[in-house]
Every structure is written in structure tokens, then in C-alpha cells.
Design a protein around this motif. Structure first.
Motif, PDB file in Angstrom:
ATOM      1  N   ASN A   1      27.978  39.850  39.634  1.00 37.54           N
ATOM      2  CA  ASN A   1      29.157  40.290  38.990  1.00 37.54           C
ATOM      3  C   ASN A   1      29.723  41.739  38.934  1.00 37.54           C
ATOM      4  O   ASN A   1      29.289  43.002  39.723  1.00 37.54           O
ATOM      5  CB  ASN A   1      28.579  40.515  37.203  1.00 37.54           C
ATOM      6  CG  ASN A   1      29.194  41.036  36.279  1.00 37.54           C
ATOM      7  OD1 ASN A   1      29.910  42.235  35.998  1.00 37.54           O
ATOM      8  ND2 ASN A   1      29.355  40.037  35.293  1.00 37.54           N
ATOM      9  N   GLN A   2      30.936  41.524  39.348  1.00 41.92           N
ATOM     10  CA  GLN A   2      31.969  43.422  39.961  1.00 41.92           C
ATOM     11  C   GLN A   2      32.908  43.374  39.201  1.00 41.92           C
ATOM     12  O   GLN A   2      33.765  42.369  39.286  1.00 41.92           O
ATOM     13  CB  GLN A   2      31.601  42.686  41.190  1.00 41.92           C
ATOM     14  CG  GLN A   2      32.223  41.049  41.621  1.00 41.92           C
ATOM     15  CD  GLN A   2      32.417  41.391  43.390  1.00 41.92           C
ATOM     16  OE1 GLN A   2      33.242  41.924  44.194  1.00 41.92           O
ATOM     17  NE2 GLN A   2      31.771  39.748  43.342  1.00 41.92           N
ATOM     18  N   TYR A   3      33.861  44.388  39.746  1.00 40.41           N
ATOM     19  CA  TYR A   3      35.130  44.865  39.487  1.00 40.41           C
ATOM     20  C   TYR A   3      35.613  44.457  40.573  1.00 40.41           C
ATOM     21  O   TYR A   3      35.793  45.179  41.586  1.00 40.41           O
ATOM     22  CB  TYR A   3      34.949  46.080  39.034  1.00 40.41           C
ATOM     23  CG  TYR A   3      34.724  46.084  36.833  1.00 40.41           C
ATOM     24  CD1 TYR A   3      35.837  46.001  36.192  1.00 40.41           C
ATOM     25  CD2 TYR A   3      34.004  46.257  36.971  1.00 40.41           C
ATOM     26  CE1 TYR A   3      35.770  45.832  35.196  1.00 40.41           C
ATOM     27  CE2 TYR A   3      33.772  46.011  35.113  1.00 40.41           C
ATOM     28  CZ  TYR A   3      34.399  46.441  35.029  1.00 40.41           C
ATOM     29  OH  TYR A   3      33.314  46.689  33.093  1.00 40.41           O
TER      30      TYR A   3
ATOM     31  N   ILE B   1      39.954  42.823  38.164  1.00 37.97           N
ATOM     32  CA  ILE B   1      39.694  41.556  37.139  1.00 37.97           C
ATOM     33  C   ILE B   1      37.586  42.012  37.667  1.00 37.97           C
ATOM     34  O   ILE B   1      37.468  42.079  37.758  1.00 37.97           O
ATOM     35  CB  ILE B   1      40.095  40.537  37.729  1.00 37.97           C
ATOM     36  CG1 ILE B   1      39.943  39.320  36.751  1.00 37.97           C
ATOM     37  CG2 ILE B   1      39.407  39.875  39.043  1.00 37.97           C
ATOM     38  CD1 ILE B   1      40.765  38.206  36.969  1.00 37.97           C
ATOM     39  N   HIS B   2      37.240  42.173  36.033  1.00 36.73           N
ATOM     40  CA  HIS B   2      35.924  41.483  35.851  1.00 36.73           C
ATOM     41  C   HIS B   2      35.271  40.614  35.296  1.00 36.73           C
ATOM     42  O   HIS B   2      35.861  39.813  35.561  1.00 36.73           O
ATOM     43  CB  HIS B   2      35.872  42.359  34.843  1.00 36.73           C
ATOM     44  CG  HIS B   2      34.334  42.407  34.033  1.00 36.73           C
ATOM     45  ND1 HIS B   2      33.811  42.821  33.712  1.00 36.73           N
ATOM     46  CD2 HIS B   2      33.107  42.564  35.863  1.00 36.73           C
ATOM     47  CE1 HIS B   2      32.158  42.729  33.711  1.00 36.73           C
ATOM     48  NE2 HIS B   2      31.933  43.307  34.766  1.00 36.73           N
ATOM     49  N   MET B   3      34.997  40.732  37.044  1.00 34.57           N
ATOM     50  CA  MET B   3      34.021  39.076  37.305  1.00 34.57           C
ATOM     51  C   MET B   3      32.765  38.488  37.079  1.00 34.57           C
ATOM     52  O   MET B   3      32.266  39.684  38.206  1.00 34.57           O
ATOM     53  CB  MET B   3      35.221  37.996  38.103  1.00 34.57           C
ATOM     54  CG  MET B   3      35.087  38.171  39.344  1.00 34.57           C
ATOM     55  SD  MET B   3      36.635  37.105  39.991  1.00 34.57           S
ATOM     56  CE  MET B   3      36.031  37.346  41.466  1.00 34.57           C
TER      57      MET B   3
ATOM     58  N   ASP C   1      34.810  38.130  33.487  1.00 34.09           N
ATOM     59  CA  ASP C   1      33.838  38.573  32.443  1.00 34.09           C
ATOM     60  C   ASP C   1      34.700  39.846  31.219  1.00 34.09           C
ATOM     61  O   ASP C   1      34.704  40.466  31.670  1.00 34.09           O
ATOM     62  CB  ASP C   1      32.210  39.061  33.092  1.00 34.09           C
ATOM     63  CG  ASP C   1      31.351  39.351  31.776  1.00 34.09           C
ATOM     64  OD1 ASP C   1      31.251  38.709  31.069  1.00 34.09           O
ATOM     65  OD2 ASP C   1      30.821  40.116  32.929  1.00 34.09           O
ATOM     66  N   THR C   2      34.423  38.570  30.149  1.00 32.52           N
ATOM     67  CA  THR C   2      35.338  39.648  29.283  1.00 32.52           C
ATOM     68  C   THR C   2      34.594  39.500  28.340  1.00 32.52           C
ATOM     69  O   THR C   2      33.700  38.893  28.161  1.00 32.52           O
ATOM     70  CB  THR C   2      36.626  39.521  28.428  1.00 32.52           C
ATOM     71  OG1 THR C   2      36.733  39.607  26.897  1.00 32.52           O
ATOM     72  CG2 THR C   2      36.493  37.723  28.185  1.00 32.52           C
TER      73      THR C   2
ATOM     74  N   TYR D   1      46.366  42.522  33.142  1.00 30.70           N
ATOM     75  CA  TYR D   1      46.422  43.565  32.484  1.00 30.70           C
ATOM     76  C   TYR D   1      47.826  44.050  32.463  1.00 30.70           C
ATOM     77  O   TYR D   1      48.450  45.489  32.537  1.00 30.70           O
ATOM     78  CB  TYR D   1      45.425  44.667  32.899  1.00 30.70           C
ATOM     79  CG  TYR D   1      44.193  45.405  32.875  1.00 30.70           C
ATOM     80  CD1 TYR D   1      43.345  45.637  31.764  1.00 30.70           C
ATOM     81  CD2 TYR D   1      42.923  44.187  33.323  1.00 30.70           C
ATOM     82  CE1 TYR D   1      42.581  46.098  31.705  1.00 30.70           C
ATOM     83  CE2 TYR D   1      42.095  44.401  32.921  1.00 30.70           C
ATOM     84  CZ  TYR D   1      41.638  45.265  32.195  1.00 30.70           C
ATOM     85  OH  TYR D   1      39.856  45.514  31.986  1.00 30.70           O
ATOM     86  N   SER D   2      48.460  43.778  32.355  1.00 33.61           N
ATOM     87  CA  SER D   2      50.074  43.332  32.082  1.00 33.61           C
ATOM     88  C   SER D   2      50.599  42.762  31.472  1.00 33.61           C
ATOM     89  O   SER D   2      50.236  42.272  30.617  1.00 33.61           O
ATOM     90  CB  SER D   2      50.541  43.150  33.699  1.00 33.61           C
ATOM     91  OG  SER D   2      49.782  41.956  33.766  1.00 33.61           O
ATOM     92  N   LEU D   3      52.178  42.868  31.201  1.00 33.42           N
ATOM     93  CA  LEU D   3      52.950  42.138  30.439  1.00 33.42           C
ATOM     94  C   LEU D   3      52.795  42.759  28.817  1.00 33.42           C
ATOM     95  O   LEU D   3      53.498  41.692  28.533  1.00 33.42           O
ATOM     96  CB  LEU D   3      53.501  40.999  31.322  1.00 33.42           C
ATOM     97  CG  LEU D   3      54.144  41.063  32.331  1.00 33.42           C
ATOM     98  CD1 LEU D   3      54.402  40.135  33.095  1.00 33.42           C
ATOM     99  CD2 LEU D   3      55.243  42.070  32.459  1.00 33.42           C
TER     100      LEU D   3
END
Lengths: 155, 475
Positions: free
Chosen positions: B158-160, B167-169, B193-194, B302-304
Motif C-alpha cells: 500500500n503506497q502513494y 495515486i494511492h494504491m 485505494d480510496t 486529482y485533475s479537471l
């Protein structure tokens, strides 16, 4: 006498309370607003001190900013999202908007609010005026179309 | 009169002493705990771990109690954090390191589910939406292998994942360095991972490179694919960063699902004149329509999220004024292309701050701030505005103890569905942090909010309190 004591206290403070920060010179008061862009340009240099991104996570993913107070939660977050959504994206994706907006109906949607299929005579929803296009009203925060609430809500 | 003269004398004496014996060079660096003025968090770093192979194992626990209270409702939460890391341990010809950072949160009022029947539910938070028990968040839990296979890094868990995008996943991220460290190629894949959505069927993958073309010029590019709740996104980015002796210039072009945007920004720092200047130019080139779908873009990109074409220019200058004072001035202009709508507004924003460093004592940092924000009218609404002014004060008492105090006054003028409204929100906060030794620390933060915004719920409702207590222990 008490003034002499006060002055002595000040002098002691000035000499005793001396602690220098170990932060780099760039981390002045402008850094708080600048660090995001700098971290994109050279992420590796941040990790020299901010080991394992823990400090990034603490502020951006764990603890809400101080200005996210009761007023912010009640109303001003919506204003800020209208004015400058880019700033929200420093921490939030759309997923976090929906976490609350799918769980919590507005205060107005209680009691005699009714709805599009309600037979309630008072039906405040119907008396709230027609709102087209719905995107130009606060209804659009949750309802994509005037009579078709988002599929996610299931209502 | 005597008292006033005494005060003036003391102030003059204090200022004079500091100016005489102050820092050799101008130094406007903020204190270690300065970020508490933005986010009142208190996970304190505690040191000295245990020997683990030829590395070190550090483990710390932090407990956090949070109370939110007003005349009508209170909400209490408890959080327990676990942070552990293993510094580089030799494995073959390389090293292995590991990180675990997680928290468990509980609504200790025992009232799960949003209080939709109550008028004051805004005091609740995401923990109240949990049905029962502890809400667990895994922030990080990974092992990283560096150089175990020559010139490679592999991170599993589990990592950024942070390359050109973040992306956190849960998954794997690997890179290989080539051409004498001039070129790094990476690839990653896994499950995003949200903390807010059911992500069991989601997927993310990507690849890219970072090329050091010269010692000063870096070029990077990447592609990310994200699939979440049947919404998929393709994100392409290209970025160049040029560092020079006095600063940096960067440019980034991105495209998400066919919508393009770019940013050019730069920083100039001139130590002899004590000047820092930053400039940013940003443009969204495509109109992103609000269709029938649930999300405007993929829910975890994280965009748009802004979906109207716009141009945004930001500039800020921070100028030192002697050894103990610095001033900042900033301006930001967003120009919406086409007609302004409720969610797409043009605006102009001005900000200023006046900082006093080492006034009264060498370790006092005081910042006075003021912001003005004017938002253009839209099709159906009038102009909006916000005025903020306040002050932030940190006093470092020793290398073990910090105190902070701050206040902000906000005036909102806005137009929603019911005409123009004007409201004040006033905040005051006070806190401190003390490290008992290298293994134990305590942080306390209290804030008071006086707001007109809540009066539509109840005319008597204007005061809110919050208290946070953090205790960190290294094991």
C-alpha cells in the motif's frame, strides 16, 4: 519593583528561549503556498527530510485544515468549490465530495419537502420554483438533471 | 501614563536587544511547528529506534482525541495511529526498507450513521457515517527493495505512487535507472485505494520516464490509466523542469480523457536582496461538460474537476525588510473563457502578509495576513466576495516546547438561491506542544468559532468549540 521584575523576565526570555530551526532557508512564510509546485519539480529533495511522505499524508490526507470549521462544513465549502475548485484538489478528489453528498440530504429536504413523485399537498420541493438549468442552482450540487437525481443516490 | 511609558520602554528594550544580538544573517525560516496554523495536527516525530539487522526499526503510537461542541450538539472521536518504519537493511547487493502508517478511528459517542433527522448534523464527520466499530485507514504499508537487482527499485504494498502523477494504491511500483543515472523508466499497477468508495473492482496502471538531459534540465512524461466505478480515465502528462542558480522554471502539459491543460510556473530567489518571486500561468483548453454521468471525470483523479475553460495567473513576491521583518504581496486572476456559470467563475484575489521574525525574543514568529477575493457574477447570481484578515503567532520556548496562537476574521458576501447574504466568521485558536523526552510528546489545540453562517439553523447558534489532544509515544 514590579517593572524591574518584568524587564528582567523579558531579558531572560530573550536569552534563554533561543532555538534555531533546522528547516532550509527556503521554508519561509511563502513556502506554505509554494511547496506544492516545488514538490512536483523535485520530489526527491523533499524526501531528504520528510521521510516516507508521512508529513505530506498527515496534512493532505488525515487532518483537515483549520479553516474547515463548522461554517465551512455547513456552507462555505460550497462557495469555495464554486470559486476555485483547484484548491480543493490539493487534497480531495471527487470521491470525497460524494462521501458526504450521498449520505446527507440538505436540511431543506426534510418534513414536507416531498419530491418529484410525492403526493404530499405541501410538497415544498414543487413550490421552490422551477430551476432550469439545474446546474445554475444549488440543486445541481447533487442532482445532475432537474428530475433525474444521480444514479448513485438511488433515489 | 506611567504604565504606558513602562510598556513602551520594555518594548523598545526588547526590540533593541534583539536587533543588537539578533541573527547574523537575515533568516525568515518559519519555526518547526509553523504548519499547525494551517492544520492542527500533532503526530510528533519521536526518535531512536531499535536495531534491526544493520538498519533501525522505529515504532510509534499516537492517540488523538477530538471534541466538537456547540449549544446543541457535540461529537467526539478517538483515533489511534501506528507508524513504523525499517530503515535500509542489507539484502544481497542492495537494501530493503519498509513503512507502515495507519490509523483507526472511532466515533466514541456511539452514534453511527449521519443524524439526518437533526438540524445540527454538520458537526458530525465521516466517522459518523460508519455503521459500527473502528474505521481503519491504511495510509502506507509497503516494502521497498533498492538495488537488490542492480539499478532497480521495487516497492510492493500500500503506497502513494508518486511519479508525474500521484495515486494511492495497493500494488507494485518499479523503476530501472539507465545511462549512468540519466534515465529512469518506471511502471506501476494495482488497485487504487480510496477511503470513501467501494474500490474492490478498481484498477490503476501506468508507465513513464524521467530523463536528466543536463545537470539543470529534466524531462519527464507518463501515462496513467484509472478505472473506478465503471469510469475509466486515460491521463497523459509531459513535464520539463529547469533549475538555475537562483530558482526554477517548469512547464507541464496534461491531457485527461481528451481534455488538455498546461501550467508554466517559476520561482526566483535572490538572497542578497532578500527577494523571492513566484509566477504561475495555467490554462484549461477544453470545455468539460457536466453530463448525465455520476462524475465529471474519474472520481479519483486529482485533475479537471473545473469544467469550464479558463486562464489563471498567479504572482507573489516576498521581500525581506531587514533582519526581522518580511512582507509578501500576491495577486491571482482567473479568467473564465465564455459566460460565467455557478461553478465556473472568474475572480481576482489579492493577498498580503507582514511577518515579524525574532521580535521580542529570537524565537517569536508573528505573521499578520490579509486576503481579498472578488468573484465575478454568473448567469443567475451576483458578485461574491471574501475578506480575511488575521494573525498567527508561534513562540518557541525551547527545543521541547512550542506555543501557538492565531485568529482569523472572515467576511463572506455571497449569492446562492436566496439573494445576497453577508456573514462574518471569527476564529481564535490556541495550542502547544511539549516533548517530554525522545519517546513521548503531547500536543493540545483548542479553537473557538463565532459564526453568523449557522444562524439559519437557529438564531442562537453562533459559537462552536473544538479541542484536540494528541499523545505520541515511541516504543
Amino acid at each position: 519593583m514590579k517593572y524591574v521584575i518584568s524587564i528582567m523576565f523579558c531579558l531572560i526570555c530573550m536569552t534563554v528561549f533561543a532555538y534555531q530551526t533546522s528547516k532550509p532557508e527556503t521554508h519561509d512564510n511563502m513556502w506554505m503556498k509554494q511547496h506544492g509546485a516545488e514538490s512536483k519539480a523535485d520530489p526527491a529533495s523533499c524526501l531528504d527530510c520528510h521521510e516516507n511522505r508521512t508529513s505530506c499524508i498527515k496534512c493532505h490526507n488525515d487532518t483537515a485544515p483549520r479553516d474547515h470549521n463548522a461554517s465551512f462544513k455547513r456552507k462555505t465549502h460550497g462557495l469555495k468549490a464554486q470559486w476555485d475548485r483547484d484548491k480543493c484538489l490539493a487534497c480531495h478528489t471527487e470521491a470525497s465530495c460524494f462521501a458526504c453528498h450521498q449520505n446527507s440530504a440538505p436540511i431543506s429536504h426534510r418534513g414536507d419537502w416531498g419530491g418529484t413523485t410525492s403526493t404530499n399537498d405541501k410538497n415544498l420541493h414543487c413550490r421552490s420554483g422551477c430551476h432550469y438549468p439545474v446546474q445554475e442552482t444549488t440543486c445541481g450540487t447533487c442532482h445532475m438533471t432537474s428530475h433525474g437525481p444521480r444514479e448513485l443516490f438511488g433515489n | 501614563m506611567r504604565k504606558i511609558l513602562s510598556c513602551i520602554f520594555m518594548l523598545a528594550l526588547g526590540a533593541g536587544s534583539v536587533f543588537a544580538s539578533g541573527l547574523d544573517d537575515a533568516d525568515y525560516t518559519t519555526p518547526e511547528s509553523w504548519q499547525v496554523h494551517t492544520t492542527p495536527q500533532g503526530i510528533t516525530k519521536t526518535a531512536n529506534g531499535h536495531k534491526f539487522g544493520d538498519g533501525t526499526l522505529n515504532v510509534s503510537l499516537t492517540s488523538r482525541y477530538k471534541l466538537l461542541d456547540n449549544d446543541y450538539q457535540s461529537d467526539q472521536n478517538f483515533y489511534q495511529y501506528l507508524k513504523a518504519d525499517v530503515t535500509s537493511v542489507s539484502v544481497g547487493q542492495g537494501t530493503m526498507s519498509g513503512v507502515l502508517f495507519m490509523r483507526a478511528g472511532k466515533d466514541i459517542d456511539g452514534d453511527g450513521g449521519y443524524k439526518q433527522s437533526g438540524r445540527y448534523y454538520f458537526r458530525d464527520d465521516i466517522l459518523d457515517a460508519e455503521d459500527s466499530g473502528w474505521a481503519v485507514r491504511m495510509y502506507q504499508g509497503f516494502l521497498k527493495f533498492s538495488g537488490v537487482v542492480k539499478n532497480t527499485n521495487v516497492t510492493i504494498g500500500n503506497q502513494y505512487v508518486t511519479h508525474i502523477d500521484t495515486i494511492h494504491m495497493n500494488g507494485i511500483d518499479g523503476d530501472v535507472t539507465l545511462l549512468n543515472d540519466r534515465l529512469t523508466v518506471y511502471a506501476f499497477g494495482g488497485q487504487p485505494d480510496t477511503f470513501y468508495l467501494d474500490d474492490s473492482d478498481s484498477k490503476a496502471a501506468g508507465t513513464g520516464f524521467v530523463a536528466k538531459l543536463t545537470d539543470r534540465l529534466k524531462l519527464s512524461s507518463g501515462y496513467t490509466y484509472v478505472d473506478m466505478e465503471d469510469e475509466s480515465s486515460d491521463i497523459y502528462k509531459l513535464r520539463a523542469d529547469y533549475n538555475y542558480a537562483k530558482g526554477r522554471v517548469s512547464g507541464e502539459y496534461g491531457n485527461t480523457d481528451g481534455n488538455s491543460f498546461y501550467t508554466v510556473d517559476g520561482v526566483y530567489r535572490n538572497s542578497p536582496t532578500k527577494t523571492t518571486l513566484s509566477i504561475s500561468f495555467q490554462q484549461l483548453l477544453d470545455e468539460i461538460g457536466k453530463g448525465e454521468g455520476t462524475y465529471i471525470t474519474n472520481p479519483i483523479t486529482y485533475s479537471l474537476s473545473p469544467y469550464g475553460k479558463y486562464t489563471k495567473v498567479k504572482a507573489k513576491v516576498y521581500q525581506g525588510l531587514g533582519k526581522h521583518m518580511a512582507a509578501g504581496l500576491g495577486a491571482e486572476v482567473k479568467n473564465r473563457t465564455g459566460e460565467d456559470t455557478l461553478d465556473n467563475r472568474s475572480y481576482v484575489k489579492y493577498s498580503g502578509n507582514l511577518d515579524f521574525i525574532g521580535l521580542f525574543t529570537p524565537d517569536t514568529f508573528l505573521s499578520l495576513t490579509a486576503d481579498y477575493w472578488n468573484i465575478a457574477e454568473s448567469i443567475d447570481t451576483e458578485e461574491n466576495s471574501q475578506v480575511v484578515f488575521g494573525g498567527e503567532l508561534t513562540q518557541v520556548l525551547s527545543d521541547k516546547t512550542n506555543l501557538w496562537l492565531g485568529s482569523r476574521f472572515n467576511r463572506f458576501e455571497y449569492d446562492l438561491d436566496n439573494g445576497t447574504e453577508k456573514n462574518w466568521v471569527r476564529e481564535v485558536y490556541l495550542g502547544g506542544e511539549h516533548k517530554f523526552n525522545e519517546r513521548a510528546a503531547l500536543s493540545l489545540d483548542m479553537s473557538y468559532e463565532n459564526s453568523e453562517i449557522l444562524k439559519d439553523l437557529n438564531t442562537d447558534l453562533e459559537q462552536n468549540y473544538s479541542v484536540e489532544l494528541w499523545v505520541s509515544l515511541a516504543i
